[in-house]
Design an enzyme around this catalytic site. Structure first.
Site, short mmCIF file in Angstrom:
data_model
loop_
_atom_site.label_atom_id
_atom_site.label_comp_id
_atom_site.label_asym_id
_atom_site.label_seq_id
_atom_site.Cartn_x
_atom_site.Cartn_y
_atom_site.Cartn_z
N ASP A 154 0.82 -1.21 0.00
CA ASP A 154 0.00 0.00 0.00
C ASP A 154 0.86 1.26 0.00
OD1 ASP A 154 -2.37 1.42 0.02
OD2 ASP A 154 -2.69 1.23 2.18
N HIS B 49 2.17 3.69 -8.97
CA HIS B 49 1.99 2.26 -9.28
C HIS B 49 3.15 1.75 -10.11
CE1 HIS B 49 -1.86 2.51 -7.48
NE2 HIS B 49 -2.43 3.22 -8.43
N LEU C 284 11.56 -20.09 -5.32
CA LEU C 284 10.50 -19.26 -4.73
C LEU C 284 9.19 -19.36 -5.52
CD1 LEU C 284 9.71 -16.86 -2.72
CD2 LEU C 284 10.24 -15.37 -4.65
#
Ligand code: V0D
Length: 251
Positions: free
Chosen positions: A31, A48, A142
């Site tokens: 956020d 963003h 991962l």
């Protein structure tokens, strides 16, 4: 030429990578992108876009620390309430991210997965993600889980519907239904619950993210806005996590 994002010797030297008590599964609410841009007098979309470099950095750090699963909240079901141009900008980011970083993800043995309602996303988003999922399918390093068009209450309701369907078809018995079986009907079926939740950007709430899965998870909050979140903060969160005593409701 772009710097290969995992071979930066400078960074490898300047950080101490913890080896004990590493959370196997880390979930992150990324956020603060919009606020990061507004503070600089720029449109939210710039934040963003800046956010994708932070994603690349944190994926790199997670690979180095041998984290097994990293789940990123990239687009929530509530994000559809934003202005249309902003939504479209965000939904084009997977393609943008992958056009830069897919080679690095491949060379670092990262496997991409997605959780959420993929069907109602535009084709350009779905196809970019599906391509990455297919290309990284055989990797066993991962696991990078993208929560895309994800909402936890929707996920739980959807699981309920699947369970009721299977009970009515006698594929499942109501008496035998337990927490573990229930988990198998969620988008996160087969993935261990997160050990650590990180939320950047100062808010202290879950915002409909992984409500079932976070039951015993350790939470770590920071005021740092996502585009400013760096390997340093990530390692700080891991360090603090390693000191915590987990009890899972016991004593
Ligand atoms: C926007 C900040 C990377 C938070 C980060 C539409 C919101 C930038 C990806 C991504 C987004 C990475 C790998 C991959 C697909 C996508 C991404 C979205 C938004 C969702 F295979 N950043 N990022 N996806 N933002």
């Amino acid at each position: 030429m772009k710097m290969p994002f995992l071979n930066n010797k400078q960074l490898e030297k300047s950080f101490h990578y913890p080896e004990d008590n590493i959370p196997e599964h880390i979930a992150i609410i990324m956020d603060g992108n919009g606020r990061w841009a507004r503070k600089r007098g720029m449109p939210r979309t710039v934040g963003h876009k800046e956010g994708i470099s932070a994603v690349a950095k944190i994926v790199r750090a997670a690979v180095k620390c041998k984290v097994k699963v990293l789940t990123l909240y990239t687009f929530s079901t509530e994000n559809w309430k934003r202005p249309k141009p902003e939504i479209e900008f965000i939904l084009r980011l997977p393609k943008e991210f992958l056009s830069i970083y897919l080679p690095d993800l491949l060379s670092n043995n990262v496997r991409i997965e997605a959780i959420g309602d993929m069907e109602s996303l535009p084709a350009y988003t779905r196809e970019a993600i599906q391509y990455a999922i297919d290309r990284t399918r055989d990797n066993d390093g991962l696991q990078l889980n993208l929560a895309l068009n994800y909402g936890s209450r929707h996920e739980i309701l959807n699981a309920m519907k699947g369970i009721i369907t299977d009970i009515s078809n006698a594929k499942l018995s109501l008496d035998e239904l337990d927490e573990q079986q229930f988990s198998g009907y969620l988008y996160t079926a087969g993935i261990k619950d997160p050990d650590l939740l990180i939320r950047t950007g100062g808010e202290k709430r879950l915002s409909n993210f992984l409500l079932w899965q976070l039951a015993y998870t350790e939470f770590w909050f920071t005021d740092v806005l996502w585009p400013d979140f760096s390997e340093k903060e990530f390692l700080h969160a891991l360090e603090e996590y390693s000191q915590r005593k987990r009890r899972y409701g016991g004593i």
